[in-house]
Scaffold this motif. Structure first.
Motif, PDB file in Angstrom:
ATOM      1  N   THR A  43       0.829  -1.209   0.000  1.00  0.00           N
ATOM      2  CA  THR A  43       0.000   0.000   0.000  1.00  0.00           C
ATOM      3  C   THR A  43       0.861   1.255   0.000  1.00  0.00           C
TER       4      THR A  43
ATOM      5  N   GLU B 104      -7.461  -6.800  -1.685  1.00  0.00           N
ATOM      6  CA  GLU B 104      -8.365  -7.199  -0.610  1.00  0.00           C
ATOM      7  C   GLU B 104      -8.709  -8.688  -0.684  1.00  0.00           C
TER       8      GLU B 104
ATOM      9  N   GLN C 258      -7.968   0.802   4.476  1.00  0.00           N
ATOM     10  CA  GLN C 258      -7.344  -0.317   3.769  1.00  0.00           C
ATOM     11  C   GLN C 258      -5.850  -0.402   4.059  1.00  0.00           C
TER      12      GLN C 258
END
Length: 580
Positions: A189, A479, A237
């Protein structure tokens, strides 16, 4: 005979060494500062291959060279592959490329390490120039972004005392425990974190307006791109708070800052975009072309040095090599059965090769299956020159000791060139060629001539001299089900050399007992390992150090999107208790 030389190992520091009474110690001058990393401190304790062998039987070196010649003569030239590892940074390693390319064999290209990140840097800056160690020493703030200096670059540690330290890493590394701020984000990320930081920097008008007007005028369009990210959702997230973004910007704004990046951030299909996003944040802060500022990644170690070796040849991907397409495979200083991704595919491909030749120092998975094993000489027993991918020093590596075991890269190439009628200059000629790129500076030390001390001081190496920002977001936060695989460098081994790890590291909350055997599985394959607890890990992560036997059963045979680079952390994994 001089007793001063330099380390050839694949690490950021490139230490200079005194060899005295069969022991190694660090040179006090320069960045080595009189001490050595653990790998080098115990280098002579690691057993090397002493005697050639063929089909498991020991033979003399003369017989081994004759067998190699016959193997090469027995097949078509385009059915010969030269697979050379890139973990030895001494420049004479490439002399074997000269023979095989001149003969008409096939060579390799691409990267098992940093290629995706380098490609992203080139797309933004136009070139990949090193931010030298001495410039990091001038910084006020050092951001370790996916980099663990205690393992990979220990000679940085004395230079960062008293500085503000920020760490961005899914693991609470030793440097993270020392840091003023640690952002323990979810793996893969980093791009979104860098883009959100750039967005808030713009909102707060914290960017370097003068620098952007001159060298990065596309920042407004990039800010518009960052607005496509939904702040609350992306923060959730990433598992990062709004407060952490604010803390980061407060600590770096208007400061001399260095972003010191590791290769782990780009071990994904979109690795180039990850590094471009980190670079973009640095550009908005105005961190290029100024003293004590910049982004430190793996620079181009051969920059400003012209190779004297002929290497024009057909090439295949080092990541996706189909060994079974060749009759004779000559493997130099590499362990593809361990270090290439998708080990099951590599093993099956190698099993169909008629002749496998291993030329190297240490026993490993590849030497064990080789038909012919030829021992190399270590750096102590031959002449060489080396450069670095994290600073601009050039180090001479004269022979400091004698041994009857093994053969140097030059001597092996000289034998083959003589037998096959290929021109080769003297070893002294090539050593002097590389030395000619050295210049002594006011500190009395040697550097590669014409390299910039402060990279990009006069703009970037793009067509218009400006930084090129990303213009679209191709990445998504993963995800999918499963645990994130992290394949960091080990503190006890270097790739597949030295004391290799034998465990999988898991957070204790996952419910596995210390020492129990588990099966770690991905879509590519599985490996059986014993569990060790590490609560410095995020609970959604699995750490298996690079070099651990079987780790690359889990990794895919795929390139990054914009580079011929391996993507070792792309697959998610599942851990189950081992059942017989």
């Amino acid at each position: 005979m001089s007793n001063k030389t330099a380390c050839p190992l694949d690490c950021y520091d490139a230490c200079e060494i005194i060899f005295d009474n069969q022991k190694l110690r660090g040179v006090k001058e320069g960045h080595t500062q009189g001490f050595l990393c653990p790998h080098l401190n115990h280098y002579e304790k690691h057993a090397t291959i002493q005697t050639p062998r063929y089909k498991g039987e020991e033979i003399s070196l003369d017989v081994a060279l004759e067998k190699l010649k016959v193997m090469l003569q027995s097949c078509a030239k385009n059915k010969i592959l030269h697979y050379r590892g890139s973990g030895n940074f001494a420049l004479m390693q490439e002399v074997t490329d000269h023979f095989f390319a001149s003969y008409g064999a096939v060579l390799t290209e691409g990267s098992l390490c940093d290629g995706a990140g380098e490609e992203g840097i080139k797309q933004g800056r136009g070139s990949n120039k090193t931010m030298p160690i001495h410039e990091i020493a001038k910084s006020e703030v050092v951001v370790f972004w996916g980099r663990n200096p205690h393992t990979t670059s220990s000679h940085l540690l004395p230079l960062i005392k008293g500085k503000t330290i920020i760490v961005i890493d899914p693991i609470k590394t030793p440097i993270a425990r020392m840091a003023d701020l640690h952002i323990q984000l979810k793996p893969h990320t980093d791009q979104f974190l860098a883009m959100l930081l750039a967005r808030f920097l713009h909102i707060e008008s914290g960017y370097d307006k003068e620098f952007l007007q001159k060298y990065a005028s596309g920042c407004e369009e990039y800010y518009e791109l960052t607005q496509n990210l939904r702040i609350k959702a992306v923060l959730e997230q990433m598992d990062v708070s709004l407060g952490q973004l604010g803390d980061f910007l407060r600590l770096v704004k208007d400061k001399r800052a260095a972003f010191v990046c590791g290769v782990g951030v780009q071990k994904y299909h979109d690795g180039a975009d990850v590094m471009r996003s980190i670079d973009a944040l640095a550009a908005m802060l105005g961190l290029f072309g100024k003293e004590g500022c910049g982004v430190s990644y793996l620079g181009a170690s051969r920059a400003n040095i012209a190779s004297p070796f002929y290497t024009q040849s057909k090439k295949v991907s080092k990541v996706l090599t189909e060994f079974s397409s060749f009759d004779t495979v000559f493997i130099q200083g590499a362990n593809p059965l361990s270090q290439m991704p998708d080990s099951n595919r590599v093993r099956a491909s190698m099993e169909r090769v008629k002749n496998i030749v291993y030329f190297g120092l240490f026993e490993n998975e590849t030497s064990e299956v080789a038909d012919l094993v030829i021992p190399a000489k270590s750096f102590l027993y031959k002449d060489d020159v080396r450069t670095s991918y994290s600073h601009n020093r050039i180090s001479f590596m004269p022979k400091v000791a004698e041994t009857d075991a093994g053969i140097s890269e030059y001597d092996l190439s000289a034998y083959l060139c003589r037998e096959f009628g290929i021109d080769l200059q003297s070893e002294e000629f090539y050593i002097n060629h590389f030395k000619s790129f050295a210049v002594q500076k006011i500190d009395g030390l040697l550097y590669v001539d014409k390299r910039e001390e402060i990279p990009y001081a006069n703009g970037f190496d793009t067509k218009d001299g400006e930084f090129v920002f990303l213009d679209e977001i191709d990445s998504k936060i993963d995800e999918n089900e499963g645990l994130h695989l992290i394949t960091s460098k080990s503190p006890t081994s270097l790739n597949s050399q030295f004391h290799r790890q034998e465990s999988v590291y898991l957070h204790s909350s996952l419910g596995f007992r210390e020492g129990e055997m588990v099966s770690v599985t991905s879509v590519s394959g599985s490996v059986r390992l014993s569990v060790r607890h590490n609560n410095d890990l995020r609970s959604d992560c699995v750490l298996i150090y690079s070099g651990t036997k079987g780790v690359n059963n889990l990794t895919p045979s795929k390139h990054a999107l914009s580079a011929k680079s391996a993507i070792f952390q792309e697959n998610k994994v599942e851990v189950r208790k081992w059942t017989v």
